[in-house]
Design an enzyme around this catalytic site. Structure first.
Site, PDB file in Angstrom:
ATOM      1  CE1 TYR A   1      -2.736   3.292   0.913  1.00 55.55           C
ATOM      2  CE2 TYR A   1      -2.200   2.893   3.235  1.00 55.55           C
ATOM      3  CZ  TYR A   1      -2.751   3.697   2.244  1.00 55.55           C
ATOM      4  OH  TYR A   1      -3.308   4.897   2.580  1.00 55.55           O
ATOM      5  CB  ILE A   2       3.000   2.929   2.526  1.00 51.85           C
ATOM      6  CG1 ILE A   2       1.809   3.029   3.491  1.00 51.85           C
ATOM      7  CG2 ILE A   2       3.845   4.205   2.587  1.00 51.85           C
ATOM      8  CD1 ILE A   2       2.199   3.142   4.962  1.00 51.85           C
TER       9      ILE A   2
ATOM     10  CG  ASP B   1      10.932 -13.823   1.365  1.00 52.76           C
ATOM     11  OD1 ASP B   1       9.765 -14.132   1.088  1.00 52.76           O
ATOM     12  OD2 ASP B   1      11.349 -13.521   2.508  1.00 52.76           O
TER      13      ASP B   1
ATOM     14  CB  ALA C   1       9.490  -5.453   2.914  1.00 54.25           C
TER      15      ALA C   1
ATOM     16  CB  SER D   1       5.248   2.124  13.533  1.00 46.81           C
ATOM     17  OG  SER D   1       4.000   2.208  14.158  1.00 46.81           O
TER      18      SER D   1
ATOM     19  CE1 TYR E   1       4.203  -2.772  11.990  1.00 46.10           C
ATOM     20  CE2 TYR E   1       3.290  -1.051  13.408  1.00 46.10           C
ATOM     21  CZ  TYR E   1       3.855  -1.447  12.210  1.00 46.10           C
ATOM     22  OH  TYR E   1       4.081  -0.514  11.233  1.00 46.10           O
TER      23      TYR E   1
ATOM     24  CE  LYS F   1       7.575  -1.558  10.869  1.00 42.59           C
ATOM     25  NZ  LYS F   1       8.183  -1.487   9.543  1.00 42.59           N
TER      26      LYS F   1
ATOM     27  CG  ASN G   1      -3.215   5.538  12.929  1.00 39.92           C
ATOM     28  OD1 ASN G   1      -2.463   5.924  13.835  1.00 39.92           O
ATOM     29  ND2 ASN G   1      -3.926   4.444  13.014  1.00 39.92           N
TER      30      ASN G   1
HETATM   31  N1  UDP Z   1     -10.260  -0.086  14.839  1.00 37.01           N
HETATM   32  C1  UDP Z   1     -11.556  -0.476  15.082  1.00 37.01           C
HETATM   33  N2  UDP Z   1     -12.103  -1.405  14.253  1.00 37.01           N
HETATM   34  C2  UDP Z   1     -11.430  -1.976  13.215  1.00 37.01           C
HETATM   35  C3  UDP Z   1     -10.097  -1.547  12.974  1.00 37.01           C
HETATM   36  C4  UDP Z   1      -9.544  -0.609  13.813  1.00 37.01           C
HETATM   37  O1  UDP Z   1     -12.212  -0.016  16.017  1.00 37.01           O
HETATM   38  O2  UDP Z   1     -11.981  -2.839  12.523  1.00 37.01           O
HETATM   39  C5  UDP Z   1      -9.653   0.925  15.726  1.00 37.01           C
HETATM   40  C6  UDP Z   1      -8.419   0.405  16.445  1.00 37.01           C
HETATM   41  O3  UDP Z   1      -8.790  -0.235  17.650  1.00 37.01           O
HETATM   42  C7  UDP Z   1      -7.635   1.710  16.662  1.00 37.01           C
HETATM   43  C8  UDP Z   1      -8.018   2.582  15.465  1.00 37.01           C
HETATM   44  O4  UDP Z   1      -9.214   1.998  14.937  1.00 37.01           O
HETATM   45  O5  UDP Z   1      -8.112   2.360  17.816  1.00 37.01           O
HETATM   46  C9  UDP Z   1      -6.955   2.568  14.387  1.00 37.01           C
HETATM   47  O6  UDP Z   1      -6.604   1.230  14.124  1.00 37.01           O
HETATM   48  P1  UDP Z   1      -5.739   0.793  12.900  1.00 37.01           P
HETATM   49  O7  UDP Z   1      -5.653  -0.714  12.913  1.00 37.01           O
HETATM   50  O8  UDP Z   1      -6.250   1.417  11.659  1.00 37.01           O
HETATM   51  O9  UDP Z   1      -4.296   1.427  13.172  1.00 37.01           O
HETATM   52  P2  UDP Z   1      -3.310   1.313  14.435  1.00 37.01           P
HETATM   53  O10 UDP Z   1      -3.518   2.567  15.220  1.00 37.01           O
HETATM   54  O11 UDP Z   1      -3.618   0.076  15.172  1.00 37.01           O
HETATM   55  O12 UDP Z   1      -1.956   1.266  13.806  1.00 37.01           O
END
Ligand code: UDP
Length: 327
Positions: free
Chosen positions: A11-12, A51, A74, A117, A141, A145, A170
């Site tokens: 994506y990015i 890979d 990646a 991140s 995760y 990082k 985000n």
């Molecule tokens: N979130 C949610 N439902 C989903 C996916 C994400 O409520 O199906 C919430 C998640 O708990 C977080 C925010 O949306 O508070 C952003 O989540 P995302 O996975 O997009 O990014 P993150 O901040 O985890 O990197």
């Protein structure tokens, strides 16, 4: 410059590749297509399916194309999955990255822009978050990082490898040509778009009992094109620093999950049903960036500061590509 983009079909990565090509660089994309799509790579870039744990492919690629700099995107990126399969995350995001670094050093490729991140901060006490905030990840995760950022520091001290780590908040939205097609989507905005398109019945909201105004988590959403430009600026500043550097990239504004849903309802005109669910393990309540350092040192500016612009670009791309890259 010749730039190797790992994860350049993702994506990015695909949008970073597009920007690099547009700004006159030669780009070689290395991607194992575990998440990426070959059709997401602009035809001007060389595409290699491979890979990061494959020394031979890495060595041949660096040699054959005379790579000057590596942009390392990646990675496995789902916070949720990282709390289920930690070994896979440490393997792909750390061990394979070390393989890449060693290959770079062997081949005299001594510069890297690393996709890090905001997850390295964990649950910060002070908002907005600056780069010198305590580093204490609350999910695998983020830990993966942070470990790699620290490894970069030592490769800098010992081998003289120059690096800039970009701590993304985000990232969402799309360019005109490329957008998010992860299978399955795990990030909030792409999931909301799938609900708006009728491809999912509802959005599961993970937790409504956080210590925030409406009880849902707050995040700082940033347009993927603003992140892509950050990579170009980092590339141009690699020689400005003698030691490894880190920069935050966010909009500086925080939105709760419910606020994002509300904005998406306005942009798409769809109802977007929601269902409140238990908290997702590893989710900090609030992450909002200070990107002052990137503004001051790299001259970075937001071109798309509004959440509406981010959601709209994601919506337009996905409406044009309802089945993602299967066309
Ligand atoms: N979130 C949610 N439902 C989903 C996916 C994400 O409520 O199906 C919430 C998640 O708990 C977080 C925010 O949306 O508070 C952003 O989540 P995302 O996975 O997009 O990014 P993150 O901040 O985890 O990197």
């Amino acid at each position: 410059m010749t730039v190797l983009v790992t994860g350049g079909a993702g994506y990015i990565g695909s949008i970073v590749t597009e920007e690099l090509v547009n700004s006159g660089n030669h780009v070689v994309v290395l991607d194992n297509l575990s998440q990426g799509h070959q059709t997401a790579v602009v035809p001007e870039a060389v595409f290699i399916k491979g890979d990061l744990c494959d020394q031979e492919i890495l060595h041949n690629t660096l040699q054959k194309y005379g790579v000057d700099v590596v942009m390392h995107l990646a990675a496995d990126k789902s916070v949720e999955n990282s709390m289920i399969e930690p070994g896979k995350f440490f393997w792909n995001n750390v061990a394979c990255g070390i393989n890449l670094l060693d290959c770079m050093v062997k081949n005299g490729v001594m510069s890297m822009v690393f996709s890090s991140s905001a997850a390295v901060y964990g649950q910060p006490k002070e908002i907005p978050i600056t780069e010198d905030a305590p580093l204490d990840p609350v999910n695998v995760y983020g830990e993966s990082k942070l470990i790699f950022e620290r490894i970069l520091r030592w490769y800098g001290e010992i081998h003289g490898l120059k690096s800039i780590s970009l701590r993304y908040f985000n990232v969402a939205g799309a360019s005109k040509r490329f957008g998010s097609d992860c299978r399955p989507e795990t990030n909030l905005i792409p999931i909301i778009i799938e609900v708006a398109l009728g491809q999912r019945k509802y959005l599961s909201v993970f937790g409504d009992d956080y210590d925030t105004e409406d009880g849902t988590c707050i995040r700082d959403y940033i347009h993927v094109l603003d992140i892509a430009r950050a990579h170009i600026l980092a590339l141009n500043h690699l020689d400005a620093y003698t030691s490894t550097k880190v920069f935050n990239f966010g909009s500086g504004d925080g939105y709760s999950v419910l606020e994002v849903v509300e904005e998406a309802r306005k942009v798409t005109g769809a109802t977007i049903p929601i269902d409140f669910c238990p908290r997702r393990p590893g989710d900090p309540p609030k992450l909002v960036a200070s990107s002052d350092l990137a503004k001051k040192n790299l001259g970075w500016r937001l071109e798309y500061p509004r959440l509406e612009q981010i959601i709209k670009s994601a919506w337009l791309w996905r409406k044009e590509h309802p089945t993602g890259y299967d066309y």
